[in-house]
Design an enzyme around this catalytic site. Structure first.
Site, PDB file in Angstrom:
ATOM      1  N   CYS A   2    -102.589  48.403 -52.890  1.00 38.02           N
ATOM      2  CA  CYS A   2    -103.790  49.382 -52.610  1.00 38.02           C
ATOM      3  C   CYS A   2    -104.954  48.495 -51.961  1.00 38.02           C
ATOM      4  CB  CYS A   2    -104.119  50.121 -53.753  1.00 38.02           C
ATOM      5  SG  CYS A   2    -102.845  51.151 -54.479  1.00 38.02           S
ATOM      6  N   ARG A  27    -101.493  46.257 -47.725  1.00 36.61           N
ATOM      7  CA  ARG A  27    -101.786  46.120 -49.209  1.00 36.61           C
ATOM      8  C   ARG A  27    -101.238  47.480 -49.877  1.00 36.61           C
ATOM      9  NH1 ARG A  27    -105.635  42.138 -51.276  1.00 36.61           N
ATOM     10  NH2 ARG A  27    -105.120  43.323 -53.516  1.00 36.61           N
ATOM     11  N   TRP A  75    -100.648  52.361 -52.435  1.00 35.88           N
ATOM     12  CA  TRP A  75     -99.187  51.978 -52.836  1.00 35.88           C
ATOM     13  C   TRP A  75     -98.971  52.748 -54.135  1.00 35.88           C
ATOM     14  CZ3 TRP A  75     -95.958  49.687 -56.531  1.00 35.88           C
ATOM     15  CH2 TRP A  75     -94.823  49.425 -56.010  1.00 35.88           C
ATOM     16  N   ASN A  99    -107.666  50.558 -57.921  1.00 38.55           N
ATOM     17  CA  ASN A  99    -106.572  49.730 -58.029  1.00 38.55           C
ATOM     18  C   ASN A  99    -106.360  49.217 -59.379  1.00 38.55           C
ATOM     19  OD1 ASN A  99    -106.697  49.857 -55.292  1.00 38.55           O
ATOM     20  ND2 ASN A  99    -107.269  47.865 -54.587  1.00 38.55           N
ATOM     21  N   GLY A 100    -104.940  49.178 -59.590  1.00 42.57           N
ATOM     22  CA  GLY A 100    -104.606  48.777 -61.032  1.00 42.57           C
ATOM     23  C   GLY A 100    -104.109  49.956 -61.810  1.00 42.57           C
ATOM     24  N   GLU A 484     -84.233  32.701 -49.678  1.00 39.72           N
ATOM     25  CA  GLU A 484     -85.270  33.146 -48.828  1.00 39.72           C
ATOM     26  C   GLU A 484     -84.865  33.779 -47.632  1.00 39.72           C
ATOM     27  OE1 GLU A 484     -88.370  33.662 -49.148  1.00 39.72           O
ATOM     28  OE2 GLU A 484     -89.078  33.444 -47.138  1.00 39.72           O
ATOM     29  N   LYS A 488     -85.754  37.717 -46.301  1.00 41.40           N
ATOM     30  CA  LYS A 488     -86.698  38.175 -45.476  1.00 41.40           C
ATOM     31  C   LYS A 488     -85.735  39.256 -44.595  1.00 41.40           C
ATOM     32  CE  LYS A 488     -89.637  36.951 -45.930  1.00 41.40           C
ATOM     33  NZ  LYS A 488     -90.273  36.029 -46.911  1.00 41.40           N
ATOM     34  N   GLU A 491     -85.723  42.798 -46.707  1.00 38.85           N
ATOM     35  CA  GLU A 491     -87.068  43.197 -46.621  1.00 38.85           C
ATOM     36  C   GLU A 491     -87.441  44.019 -45.416  1.00 38.85           C
ATOM     37  OE1 GLU A 491     -89.903  39.933 -47.169  1.00 38.85           O
ATOM     38  OE2 GLU A 491     -91.194  41.105 -48.356  1.00 38.85           O
ATOM     39  N   HIS A 507     -66.208  31.734 -56.640  1.00 43.95           N
ATOM     40  CA  HIS A 507     -66.294  32.288 -58.087  1.00 43.95           C
ATOM     41  C   HIS A 507     -66.733  33.593 -57.998  1.00 43.95           C
ATOM     42  CE1 HIS A 507     -65.925  28.398 -59.777  1.00 43.95           C
ATOM     43  NE2 HIS A 507     -66.816  27.786 -58.838  1.00 43.95           N
ATOM     44  N   LYS A 603     -98.277  44.067 -49.738  1.00 49.20           N
ATOM     45  CA  LYS A 603     -98.503  42.808 -49.295  1.00 49.20           C
ATOM     46  C   LYS A 603     -98.855  42.117 -50.908  1.00 49.20           C
ATOM     47  CE  LYS A 603     -98.907  38.893 -47.375  1.00 49.20           C
ATOM     48  NZ  LYS A 603     -97.533  38.103 -46.881  1.00 49.20           N
TER      49      LYS A 603
END
Ligand code: M6R
Length: 608
Positions: A2, A27, A75, A99-100, A484, A488, A491, A507, A603
């Site tokens: 946010c 954000r 968000w 925010n929070g 990673e 990527k 995402e 396995h 973000k």
């Protein structure tokens, strides 16, 4: 997570607020809103579901000349993305953005309902707005009412509020969610992130937890939660406008992939003595004796920052023999009964410096007396301020939600710390020269890789863009790179992808291989080369569609081979990783996803 903006000055607030929100959109981007107030205390509230562009369309039909206002891009945490759940929330005389998370919002809502308040949406933030409104008649001023409300609240917040009781002020408050106030000429800016302030002014005040501010055209008056005055510390903003612009690239993601050589140079600058090859990290706040005594290193982070820590841990254990180093996922570690043996140091890795789980680990580690070193990009962020020492990565603003240049520099910074440790413990001059020389050459190696593989990657993705699944496979220092790479891809393309250690395939995961999968295999020309080739052959025998990323200069059994011409040894995984980044980027473009702002993400994750 946010974004908050605010403006009080002499110019129309609406365009300043919407352009600020656009800069903060990374954000959070499921809904947005602004409220502005005129000299007669009439408020214009505009909110819209979707991106800031939707808000702009709505604002175009409600244009005002108001010079005071607050705005938010959201968000969703509590409540679905909808107009009634979006901010600013309006209750009675109060307009609030938050925010929070307010943890005790349900109890507060019960009390407020008994007092006659009804709630249009399902958010904790609307309850906080009602609480401030309820306290306003008792306390007289918005500042006092906010102070009263915050004493009743459990949770985290970055807040900005307007009230039609006084059109000449914006009240802000912070606990656990960042807020910056920018000081201009007869105008004052509020933002949760420096990106919204840069270009307007470079004089800023970072609010600290527990502080409340009253912003007017003349600046900010700062108070503690009991409304005792505090002296604001004015600092110079360290972000430049160019770093938050696309500079001719179609997307921030591609721009940031290409910025890696320069970002890495900034990370390394001044940290390796060119004469002696010694690593010099000024901000650790540890003496050589203290460094020598370290036996355990915990590296903590989330998502890509965790993978960066894992990669660096694999690298560092190659040149230290009396140090146990482990990387931990912050959201797990914070609730585990983990041990912190004597002589432990922690490295807290975070691009934003605001990630809630990482911050919680930092606080727990500090409570246990562990010296915590921040590996942080955003100067002045919460983690950067709370750690006991730090190595800023200095990669500039990273706007794309998918992290790229931050990863490379996080690995570099943590590994440099490892070299500093080994150096204090007596690393041979020969090894010191070997590793630091590799670092010195790494920016060029990445530059060369970008130049040589980009076109091929752009072509190759066309073959694989319709697949539904991917396996990313690597061994040893290429295992974190596989993790990673898979992150990527999922995402930004929404293709299901998993990273595996090559030796783990048989396995279980090898059972997955069929024509809906492609496999990305990292294969370095080193002592493990033949083992990696064996894993590849085993996959091929099960019908794999393998893409090999390698610096091995000989024929390899794979559907596609992407050759990365690097002679790097220790740091070759960072060069290979560039291929994963480009692959994910071009695949996303091919599949038409929202490259810089993928669905459901934000973000910086400032809530649990
Ligand atoms: O700001 P941080 O480095 O603490 O963020 C940690 C993760 O949220 C972040 O790396 C996330 O995994 C990225 N979107 C991955 O590309």
């Amino acid at each position: 997570m946010c974004g908050i903006v605010g403006y009080i000055g002499h110019r129309p607030a609406q365009p300043i607020l919407t352009s600020g929100l656009k800069r903060l959109e990374y954000r959070g981007y499921d809904s947005a809103g602004i409220a502005t107030i005129d000299d007669d205390a009439r408020v214009t509230l505009v909110r819209a579901v979707g991106k800031v562009a939707e808000l702009e369309h709505a604002v175009a039909t409600r244009v005002t000349a108001d010079t005071v206002g607050i705005g938010h891009t959201r968000w969703a945490t509590h409540g679905v993305p909808s107009e009634r759940n979006s901010h600013p929330h309006h209750v009675g005389r109060v307009y609030l953005i938050h925010n929070g998370i307010i943890e005790n919002y349900a109890e507060l809502a019960d009390v407020l309902t008994e007092r006659g308040y009804t709630f249009a949406g399902e958010t904790d933030s609307e309850v906080l707005a009602a609480l401030v409104d309820a306290l306003l008649p008792l306390h007289g001023t918005l500042l006092e009412a906010v102070s009263g409300a915050l004493k009743m609240v459990v949770g985290t917040y970055g807040l900005a509020l307007l009230s039609d009781e006084n059109p000449d002020e914006i009240v802000v408050a912070r606990r656990g969610s960042p807020l910056i106030v920018g000081l201009g000429e007869q105008e004052t800016f509020v933002a949760s992130d420096a990106a919204a302030i840069v270009g307007h002014t470079d004089r800023v005040v970072y609010l600290q937890d527990g502080e409340i501010g009253v912003c007017t055209r003349g600046g900010i008056a700062l108070y503690d939660v009991d409304v005792q005055p505090l002296e604001p510390a004015v600092e110079k903003l360290q972000v430049d406008l160019a770093s938050i612009q696309k500079k001719g690239y179609d997307h921030f993601l591609l721009k940031e992939i290409h910025e890696q050589p320069e970002a890495l140079r900034a990370t390394l600058r001044g940290r390796i003595d060119p004469e002696t090859n010694r690593v010099q990290l000024g901000g650790l706040n540890l003496t050589d004796d203290q460094l020598r005594s370290i036996r355990n290193v915990i590296v903590v982070g989330c998502g890509t920052a965790y993978y960066a820590g894992l990669e660096a841990a694999y690298l560092i254990e190659q040149f230290t023999d009396d140090v146990t180093i482990r990387a931990e996922v912050a959201s797990e570690l914070r609730y585990r009964s983990f041990h912190t043996p004597k002589n432990t140091v922690a490295l807290i890795v975070s691009q934003s410096g605001e990630t809630a789980d990482t911050l919680a680990c930092l606080q727990e580690l500090q409570r246990r007396g562990v010296h915590c070193i921040g590996i942080v990009n955003v100067v002045g962020s919460t983690i950067a301020r709370e750690v006991d020492g730090g190595i800023y990565t200095h990669v500039g603003a990273e706007i794309s939600v998918a992290s790229t240049k931050a990863f490379t520099s996080q690995v570099a910074a943590v590994t440099l710390f490892g070299i500093a440790l080994a150096q204090a413990k007596g690393m041979s001059r020969q090894d010191l020269v070997r590793y630091t020389d590799e670092f010195a050459l790494l920016p060029e190696a990445i530059e060369a890789a970008l130049a040589s593989v980009e076109e091929q990657v752009r072509d190759v993705v066309r073959t694989y863009s319709d697949y539904s699944h991917a396996l990313y496979v690597g061994r040893d220092t290429l295992y974190p790179i596989a993790l990673e790479g898979a992150l990527k891809l999922k995402e930004v393309t929404y293709v299901h992808a998993e990273g595996y250690a090559a030796g783990e395939l048989k396995h279980g995961p090898i059972a997955l291989i069929d024509d809906s999968f492609f496999e990305v295999c990292y294969l370095q020309d080193n002592w493990l080369r033949e083992k990696s080739v064996s894993a590849l052959v085993e996959m091929n025998a099960r019908g794999a569609h393998a893409i090999v990323v390698t610096n091995v200069d000989r024929e390899l059994p794979a559907e596609t081979v992407i050759r990365v011409p690097t002679t790097a040894d220790l740091l070759a995984p960072l060069v290979f990783n560039v291929v994963s980044q480009l692959f994910a980027y071009y695949m996303a473009v091919e599949r038409g996803t929202d490259v810089d702002q993928p669905r459901n993400l934000a973000k910086s994750v400032t809530v649990e």
